[in-house]
Design a protein around this motif. Structure first.
Motif, PDB file in Angstrom:
ATOM      1  N   TYR A  34       2.970  30.655  15.651  1.00 37.89           N
ATOM      2  CA  TYR A  34       4.166  30.740  14.805  1.00 37.89           C
ATOM      3  C   TYR A  34       5.175  31.723  15.391  1.00 37.89           C
ATOM      4  CZ  TYR A  34       2.163  28.115  10.828  1.00 37.89           C
ATOM      5  OH  TYR A  34       1.646  27.157   9.988  1.00 37.89           O
ATOM      6  N   LEU A  35       4.672  32.845  15.886  1.00 37.22           N
ATOM      7  CA  LEU A  35       5.559  33.839  16.492  1.00 37.22           C
ATOM      8  C   LEU A  35       6.200  33.295  17.765  1.00 37.22           C
ATOM      9  CD1 LEU A  35       3.326  36.934  15.824  1.00 37.22           C
ATOM     10  CD2 LEU A  35       5.666  36.657  14.979  1.00 37.22           C
ATOM     11  N   GLU A  36       5.447  32.534  18.540  1.00 37.63           N
ATOM     12  CA  GLU A  36       6.019  31.910  19.739  1.00 37.63           C
ATOM     13  C   GLU A  36       7.136  30.939  19.379  1.00 37.63           C
ATOM     14  OE1 GLU A  36       2.819  30.079  21.858  1.00 37.63           O
ATOM     15  OE2 GLU A  36       1.886  31.993  22.403  1.00 37.63           O
ATOM     16  N   GLY A 141       8.885  24.695   0.366  1.00 33.57           N
ATOM     17  CA  GLY A 141       7.974  25.489   1.180  1.00 33.57           C
ATOM     18  C   GLY A 141       6.806  24.667   1.664  1.00 33.57           C
ATOM     19  N   LYS A 142       5.984  25.304   2.480  1.00 33.88           N
ATOM     20  CA  LYS A 142       4.798  24.664   3.048  1.00 33.88           C
ATOM     21  C   LYS A 142       3.583  25.537   2.777  1.00 33.88           C
ATOM     22  CE  LYS A 142       7.159  21.494   5.573  1.00 33.88           C
ATOM     23  NZ  LYS A 142       6.921  20.057   5.669  1.00 33.88           N
ATOM     24  N   ILE A 143       2.557  24.935   2.201  1.00 33.73           N
ATOM     25  CA  ILE A 143       1.291  25.639   1.972  1.00 33.73           C
ATOM     26  C   ILE A 143       0.196  24.895   2.717  1.00 33.73           C
ATOM     27  CG2 ILE A 143      -0.437  26.327   0.271  1.00 33.73           C
ATOM     28  CD1 ILE A 143       1.816  26.668  -1.755  1.00 33.73           C
ATOM     29  N   ILE A 144      -0.575  25.627   3.510  1.00 33.77           N
ATOM     30  CA  ILE A 144      -1.642  25.042   4.327  1.00 33.77           C
ATOM     31  C   ILE A 144      -2.941  25.761   4.002  1.00 33.77           C
ATOM     32  CG2 ILE A 144      -2.448  24.619   6.679  1.00 33.77           C
ATOM     33  CD1 ILE A 144       0.656  24.939   7.440  1.00 33.77           C
ATOM     34  N   ASN A 145      -3.910  25.010   3.512  1.00 31.67           N
ATOM     35  CA  ASN A 145      -5.208  25.580   3.149  1.00 31.67           C
ATOM     36  C   ASN A 145      -6.259  25.193   4.183  1.00 31.67           C
ATOM     37  OD1 ASN A 145      -4.320  26.700   0.641  1.00 31.67           O
ATOM     38  ND2 ASN A 145      -4.362  24.638  -0.242  1.00 31.67           N
ATOM     39  N   MET A 146      -7.064  26.153   4.606  1.00 31.43           N
ATOM     40  CA  MET A 146      -8.107  25.879   5.583  1.00 31.43           C
ATOM     41  C   MET A 146      -9.375  25.417   4.865  1.00 31.43           C
ATOM     42  SD  MET A 146      -8.105  25.676   8.825  1.00 31.43           S
ATOM     43  CE  MET A 146      -6.563  26.593   8.981  1.00 31.43           C
ATOM     44  N   VAL A 186       1.839  20.693   0.178  1.00 34.03           N
ATOM     45  CA  VAL A 186       0.550  21.388   0.198  1.00 34.03           C
ATOM     46  C   VAL A 186      -0.458  20.488   0.912  1.00 34.03           C
ATOM     47  CG1 VAL A 186      -1.179  22.629  -1.152  1.00 34.03           C
ATOM     48  CG2 VAL A 186       1.148  22.345  -2.066  1.00 34.03           C
ATOM     49  N   ASN A 187      -1.009  20.969   2.009  1.00 29.09           N
ATOM     50  CA  ASN A 187      -1.968  20.197   2.793  1.00 29.09           C
ATOM     51  C   ASN A 187      -3.136  21.075   3.220  1.00 29.09           C
ATOM     52  OD1 ASN A 187      -0.649  17.432   3.214  1.00 29.09           O
ATOM     53  ND2 ASN A 187       1.001  18.808   3.843  1.00 29.09           N
ATOM     54  N   ALA A 188      -4.212  20.433   3.642  1.00 30.53           N
ATOM     55  CA  ALA A 188      -5.405  21.145   4.112  1.00 30.53           C
ATOM     56  C   ALA A 188      -5.746  20.704   5.531  1.00 30.53           C
ATOM     57  CB  ALA A 188      -6.584  20.879   3.186  1.00 30.53           C
ATOM     58  N   ILE A 189      -6.448  21.570   6.233  1.00 30.77           N
ATOM     59  CA  ILE A 189      -6.973  21.267   7.564  1.00 30.77           C
ATOM     60  C   ILE A 189      -8.486  21.448   7.511  1.00 30.77           C
ATOM     61  CG2 ILE A 189      -6.981  21.862  10.010  1.00 30.77           C
ATOM     62  CD1 ILE A 189      -4.211  23.083   9.639  1.00 30.77           C
ATOM     63  N   THR A 229      -2.052  22.140  14.750  1.00 32.55           N
ATOM     64  CA  THR A 229      -1.963  21.333  13.532  1.00 32.55           C
ATOM     65  C   THR A 229      -1.265  22.113  12.419  1.00 32.55           C
ATOM     66  OG1 THR A 229      -3.944  20.104  14.127  1.00 32.55           O
ATOM     67  CG2 THR A 229      -3.297  20.046  11.824  1.00 32.55           C
ATOM     68  N   ALA A 230      -1.537  23.407  12.342  1.00 28.52           N
ATOM     69  CA  ALA A 230      -0.870  24.246  11.352  1.00 28.52           C
ATOM     70  C   ALA A 230       0.630  24.345  11.625  1.00 28.52           C
ATOM     71  CB  ALA A 230      -1.496  25.638  11.321  1.00 28.52           C
ATOM     72  N   LEU A 231       1.028  24.324  12.882  1.00 25.53           N
ATOM     73  CA  LEU A 231       2.442  24.300  13.224  1.00 25.53           C
ATOM     74  C   LEU A 231       3.075  22.980  12.793  1.00 25.53           C
ATOM     75  CD1 LEU A 231       5.019  25.346  14.607  1.00 25.53           C
ATOM     76  CD2 LEU A 231       4.108  24.427  16.768  1.00 25.53           C
ATOM     77  N   PHE A 232       2.402  21.883  13.099  1.00 24.27           N
ATOM     78  CA  PHE A 232       2.877  20.558  12.696  1.00 24.27           C
ATOM     79  C   PHE A 232       3.111  20.509  11.187  1.00 24.27           C
ATOM     80  CE2 PHE A 232       1.388  16.153  11.453  1.00 24.27           C
ATOM     81  CZ  PHE A 232       2.543  15.481  11.845  1.00 24.27           C
ATOM     82  N   LEU A 233       2.137  20.996  10.414  1.00 21.28           N
ATOM     83  CA  LEU A 233       2.253  20.940   8.958  1.00 21.28           C
ATOM     84  C   LEU A 233       3.311  21.896   8.422  1.00 21.28           C
ATOM     85  CD1 LEU A 233      -1.515  20.657   7.931  1.00 21.28           C
ATOM     86  CD2 LEU A 233       0.228  18.866   7.812  1.00 21.28           C
TER      87      LEU A 233
END
Length: 255
Positions: A34-36, A141-146, A186-189, A229-233
């Motif tokens: 994300y920082l990149e 917004g985007k929420i990503i749950n592991m 809101v998505n999960a990986i 994948t987290a970047l994509f989401l």
């Protein structure tokens, strides 16, 4: 929300991301990527070196916040720190978790409760509190749950872990349904074994080789792959994807 296209470089420049468990492993890989991509990142972690880790990743765009996400007051203080520093929150990644394993007939009540407290309840609390911030902001917004492949298949000695991750998948769907009206995705990986430092130790030798034989692609995953994948989401490329569980398991669960 109308479709407006998206930056094909999966741009998240200047977006504000909160990542729990971001000091090590998958969380750190996500923070780094994300920082990149020029996001600002707040890492929430119990690691006593979290502030130094954040500075190491980026001296200006990353902050480390000591936070126990199993305590509401600690979460509230951390979220306020993020808002004071950056003014908003655009992305939440719930990456903090624990794997306390034992066979079902001997699993202790403390193992069960600690697993649910951190993997499930704390993740929901983060979603709820950051979700309210996103709703008030009015910009989505985007929420990503592991989650984990353990959410959808049976694994030895994983009863508490599997139950917590299966609940994460269901929670993700419910939140996605309720918050679509606010333009919050809101998505999960759900990864297979990921070769973090802990993953390498836990799945070394014969145990790991046997497990890889069950995977059609014949290998485990790497933190950088989950981060991608987290970047994509997190990007606008996935504005039409919500309530999904993205399985990254080399085909292990397609059998």
């Amino acid at each position: 929300m109308e479709y407006k296209g998206f930056d094909h470089s999966f741009n998240i420049t200047n977006r504000i991301a909160v990542i729990t468990g971001g000091a090590n492993g998958i969380g750190r890989a996500i923070a780094k990527l994300y920082l990149e991509k020029k996001a600002n990142v707040a890492i929430l972690d119990l690691n006593e070196n979290v502030r130094d880790i954040a500075k190491e990743l980026h001296p200006e765009n990353a902050i480390g916040i000591s936070c126990d996400i199993t305590h509401n007051e600690s979460i509230d203080e951390a979220i306020q720190t993020v808002l004071d520093q950056f003014g908003k929150i655009d992305i939440l990644v719930n990456c903090a978790g624990v794997a306390l394993l034992d066979d079902a007939e001997n699993l202790s009540a403390s193992y069960w409760q600690k697993t649910m407290d951190l993997n499930l309840t704390a993740s929901f609390t983060m979603c709820q509190k950051v979700g309210n911030v996103m709703i008030k902001q009015g910009t989505g917004g985007k929420i990503i749950n592991m989650a984990s492949q353990a959410a959808i298949i049976a694994l030895d000695n994983h009863v508490a872990y599997s139950a917590s991750k299966a609940a994460i998948v269901s929670m993700t769907k419910s939140l996605a349904y309720e918050w679509a009206q606010f333009n919050i995705n809101v998505n999960a990986i759900s990864p297979t074994v990921v070769l973090t430092e802990l993953g390498k130790k836990a799945w070394a030798g014969e145990k790991g080789e046997k497990a890889k034989q069950e995977i059609p692609l014949g290998r485990f995953g790497y933190p950088e792959e989950v981060a991608a994948t987290a970047l994509f989401l997190a990007s606008d490329a996935t504005n039409l994807i919500t309530g999904e569980n993205i399985v990254m398991d080399g085909g292990n669960t397609i059998k």
